[in-house]
Design an enzyme around this catalytic site. Structure first.
Site, mmCIF file in Angstrom:
data_model
loop_
_atom_site.group_PDB
_atom_site.id
_atom_site.type_symbol
_atom_site.label_atom_id
_atom_site.label_comp_id
_atom_site.label_asym_id
_atom_site.label_seq_id
_atom_site.Cartn_x
_atom_site.Cartn_y
_atom_site.Cartn_z
ATOM 1 N N CYS A 90 -4.168 -6.731 -2.724
ATOM 2 C CA CYS A 90 -3.336 -7.577 -2.247
ATOM 3 C C CYS A 90 -2.895 -8.964 -2.809
ATOM 4 O O CYS A 90 -1.911 -9.349 -3.341
ATOM 5 C CB CYS A 90 -3.256 -7.661 -0.605
ATOM 6 S SG CYS A 90 -3.480 -6.469 0.124
ATOM 7 N N LYS A 102 -5.526 2.903 -4.174
ATOM 8 C CA LYS A 102 -5.768 1.507 -3.870
ATOM 9 C C LYS A 102 -7.180 1.137 -4.164
ATOM 10 O O LYS A 102 -8.282 1.796 -4.078
ATOM 11 C CB LYS A 102 -5.419 0.923 -2.690
ATOM 12 C CG LYS A 102 -5.657 -0.252 -2.192
ATOM 13 C CD LYS A 102 -5.346 -0.756 -0.851
ATOM 14 C CE LYS A 102 -5.820 -2.387 -0.304
ATOM 15 N NZ LYS A 102 -5.174 -2.523 0.857
ATOM 16 N N ARG A 154 0.288 -9.872 -5.550
ATOM 17 C CA ARG A 154 1.319 -10.751 -5.432
ATOM 18 C C ARG A 154 1.349 -11.936 -6.334
ATOM 19 O O ARG A 154 2.467 -12.591 -6.500
ATOM 20 C CB ARG A 154 1.147 -11.105 -3.715
ATOM 21 C CG ARG A 154 1.410 -10.096 -2.832
ATOM 22 C CD ARG A 154 0.826 -10.165 -1.323
ATOM 23 N NE ARG A 154 0.703 -8.718 -0.945
ATOM 24 C CZ ARG A 154 1.903 -8.295 -0.482
ATOM 25 N NH1 ARG A 154 3.040 -8.782 -0.149
ATOM 26 N NH2 ARG A 154 1.704 -6.815 -0.080
ATOM 27 N N ASP A 204 0.813 -1.258 -0.108
ATOM 28 C CA ASP A 204 0.099 0.076 0.252
ATOM 29 C C ASP A 204 0.954 1.151 0.088
ATOM 30 O O ASP A 204 0.301 2.233 0.452
ATOM 31 C CB ASP A 204 -0.923 0.019 1.140
ATOM 32 C CG ASP A 204 -2.231 -0.919 1.095
ATOM 33 O OD1 ASP A 204 -2.067 -1.788 0.176
ATOM 34 O OD2 ASP A 204 -3.052 -0.874 1.872
ATOM 35 N N SER A 231 -2.530 -10.095 5.366
ATOM 36 C CA SER A 231 -2.550 -8.570 5.780
ATOM 37 C C SER A 231 -2.725 -8.457 7.294
ATOM 38 O O SER A 231 -3.546 -9.099 8.010
ATOM 39 C CB SER A 231 -3.633 -7.817 5.075
ATOM 40 O OG SER A 231 -3.619 -7.728 3.817
ATOM 41 N N LYS A 287 4.925 -10.789 4.295
ATOM 42 C CA LYS A 287 3.464 -11.211 4.138
ATOM 43 C C LYS A 287 3.464 -11.995 2.839
ATOM 44 O O LYS A 287 3.985 -11.814 1.808
ATOM 45 C CB LYS A 287 2.825 -9.799 3.844
ATOM 46 C CG LYS A 287 1.376 -10.024 3.292
ATOM 47 C CD LYS A 287 0.675 -8.548 3.153
ATOM 48 C CE LYS A 287 -0.566 -8.672 2.382
ATOM 49 N NZ LYS A 287 -1.322 -7.544 2.225
ATOM 50 N N ASP A 319 2.890 -3.100 -3.831
ATOM 51 C CA ASP A 319 1.841 -4.037 -4.446
ATOM 52 C C ASP A 319 0.637 -3.285 -4.999
ATOM 53 O O ASP A 319 -0.011 -3.797 -5.855
ATOM 54 C CB ASP A 319 1.355 -5.042 -3.361
ATOM 55 C CG ASP A 319 0.722 -4.388 -2.327
ATOM 56 O OD1 ASP A 319 0.739 -3.180 -1.773
ATOM 57 O OD2 ASP A 319 -0.075 -4.960 -1.590
ATOM 58 N N ASN A 320 0.381 -2.010 -4.666
ATOM 59 C CA ASN A 320 -0.707 -1.359 -4.942
ATOM 60 C C ASN A 320 -0.584 0.318 -4.388
ATOM 61 O O ASN A 320 0.302 0.366 -3.413
ATOM 62 C CB ASN A 320 -2.095 -1.688 -4.772
ATOM 63 C CG ASN A 320 -2.296 -2.233 -3.405
ATOM 64 O OD1 ASN A 320 -2.380 -3.638 -3.149
ATOM 65 N ND2 ASN A 320 -2.363 -1.545 -2.525
#
Length: 491
Positions: free
Chosen positions: A94, A313, A98, A55, A172, A147, A292-293
């Site tokens: 998420c 996001k 990934r 994030d 998360s 993660k 990731d975003n």
């Protein structure tokens, strides 16, 4: 060959070499590999480190324009390597994001969408190939510290998908009983080592140590494997809310807690690069940093900034998927360079396969492309993609080709009023865009719809979208794709 012949003719006039010598030169020229092969680094089996934050906004790094977050280690990494200005996560959430990085595939191709939770019965399919599984047959040591979020059940854990070691959270860090809006939806948050839960009830005290623990594990792994090639994946739990930081950085940033968290991640990058240097591995290691975003904007002061991009996001606007990205490899990637060509996390698997000598899966479609020519600064290198696809779930929201990005009619979330603060989110509302074309070179904020002025571009990008719908489907047009695959499932 015409240009070569002219050059050789001039060379003959200067040196009077024989016809036989000319023949030898021509044969040698014909045997030269293609340009991309010619630029492959000479070093065999280089190391790879991928640092993946959660994030983080496009602007949340000094060299990407942050006005008040200090990131000296990332800034130095950019000086030592290349900064990608147009690098994208494959989807703005998420698990989907990934899955794309690790498999080189769009998330909807492999059936991983959204953010898998503690009740999920699906995960990454055993038939999919991860980056770790590409390099492991070559003798690489592999590890993930951070993660995972591709399934928490034993069948889906990293150690079943090519990783020798795992330490971190299975999903998360907000998927726990203290979530501000989820009520009793989440059980206690576990911390896992390999396949064993070593702490079944993570509290805020432990969360404050996650960045440090991941970093310590990464440094130890480098020290332990300095004499063999390795792939190290560090997907940080931060700066995903809830935000936690160790005492080392608490209160250090002008931007408050969020800035403290980014500063600690920057420290982590510095520790990892220092470990490489101390082990004499810096010149044989490709380090990649990205996220990731985009930022979870509803959390206000606990979220980052995607400026000057639009939204964040959970959207297919660039604020949701365009990420800060820095890559460094001394002697192989030219220092202090900038790449403005579009690329995506799906490109990492085929690029790492190319550089390591590993094999890209040939029994299934892989969407990513080798972007080493972009990374290495090869003259005239262009994005290898005809188009990059922007899906939200199974809905094709947009496509990008070159500097053009075409949005198709779709709903998206946007802040209703002011964002939240102190760890509590503010409300979203649903908005909708119609067909809209943006020239990202001149309009990075996707603010001026120029579809009417460029009907030829709209037509071309629409045709590319039709190919995508045929291949991957599109819930927005009720199309089923011909080449989608299933995730792993546990009944």
């Amino acid at each position: 060959m015409a240009g070569f012949n002219l050059g050789c003719h001039s060379y003959l006039n200067r040196t009077r070499i024989s016809c036989l010598s000319l023949l030898v030169l021509l044969i040698a020229a014909a045997s030269v590999p293609p340009a991309t092969a010619a630029t492959r680094p000479a070093k065999q089996h280089p190391n790879f480190v991928v640092i993946f934050t959660d994030d983080q906004g496009y602007q949340d790094v000094g060299v990407f324009g942050s006005p008040n977050i200090k990131t000296p280690n990332l800034d130095q990494m950019a000086k030592d390597g290349v900064r990608f200005t147009d690098f994208y996560a494959a989807q703005a959430v998420c698990s989907a994001s990934r899955s794309a990085l690790l498999t080189g595939c769009y998330p909807n191709r492999i059936g991983i969408q959204g953010a898998l939770g503690p009740q999920s019965k699906i995960g990454i399919n055993a038939e999919e190939t991860t980056i770790a599984e590409v390099v492991k047959p070559l003798g690489y040591a592999t590890a993930i510290y951070g993660k995972w979020h591709l399934g928490h059940l034993p069948e889906f854990l990293p150690t079943r998908h090519g990783f020798d070691e795992y330490f971190g959270l299975p999903y998360s860090n907000d998927m726990w009983p203290f979530h501000p809006t989820a009520g009793k939806r989440f059980p206690d948050l576990p911390l896992i080592e390999n396949e064993t839960v070593i702490n079944p009830k993570v509290t805020g005290k432990e969360q404050a140590q996650l960045t440090t623990w991941y970093t310590e594990h990464a440094v130890s792994f480098i020290n332990k494997n300095h004499d063999r090639p390795f792939f190290l994946y560090v997907p940080h739990s931060m700066p995903h809310v809830p935000l936690f930081v160790s005492d080392k950085f608490k209160g250090k940033s002008e931007q408050g807690l969020y800035g403290d968290v980014i500063m600690e991640i920057d420290w982590s990058v510095g520790q990892i690069r220092q470990a490489l240097k101390e082990n004499g591995l810096e010149d044989n290691t490709l380090v990649i940093f990205t996220s990731d975003n985009g930022p979870w904007l509803s959390y206000g002061d606990h979220a980052g900034s995607a400026l000057p991009l639009r939204e964040g996001k959970g959207t297919a606007w660039d604020g949701g998927q365009r990420e800060p990205c820095i890559m460094a490899w001394p002697g192989q990637i030219p220092a202090g360079t900038v790449c403005n060509q579009p690329a995506m996390t799906i490109d990492l698997l085929p690029t790492i396969a190319y550089l390591s000598g590993g094999k890209v899966p040939t029994d299934r479609i892989i969407d990513g492309k080798n972007i080493w020519p972009l990374m290495s600064g090869e003259k005239g290198a262009r994005s290898p993609h005809d188009a990059l696809l922007f899906y939200w779930g199974g809905h094709l929201n947009a496509v990008r080709s070159g500097d053009w990005k075409l949005h198709f009619p779709h709903p998206y979330r946007s802040l209703k009023d002011k964002p939240g603060s102190g760890g509590t989110p503010g409300p979203y509302i649903q908005k909708k865009t119609g067909l809209a074309l943006y020239d990202l070179k001149n309009d990075i904020s996707e603010s001026k719809n120029v579809a009417d002025q460029h009907p030829d571009v709209v037509k071309r990008l629409t045709a590319l979208a039709e190919q995508a719908r045929d291949d991957l489907g599109d819930t927005g047009t009720k199309r089923k794709g011909k080449n989608n695959r299933q995730p792993g499932r546990v009944d």
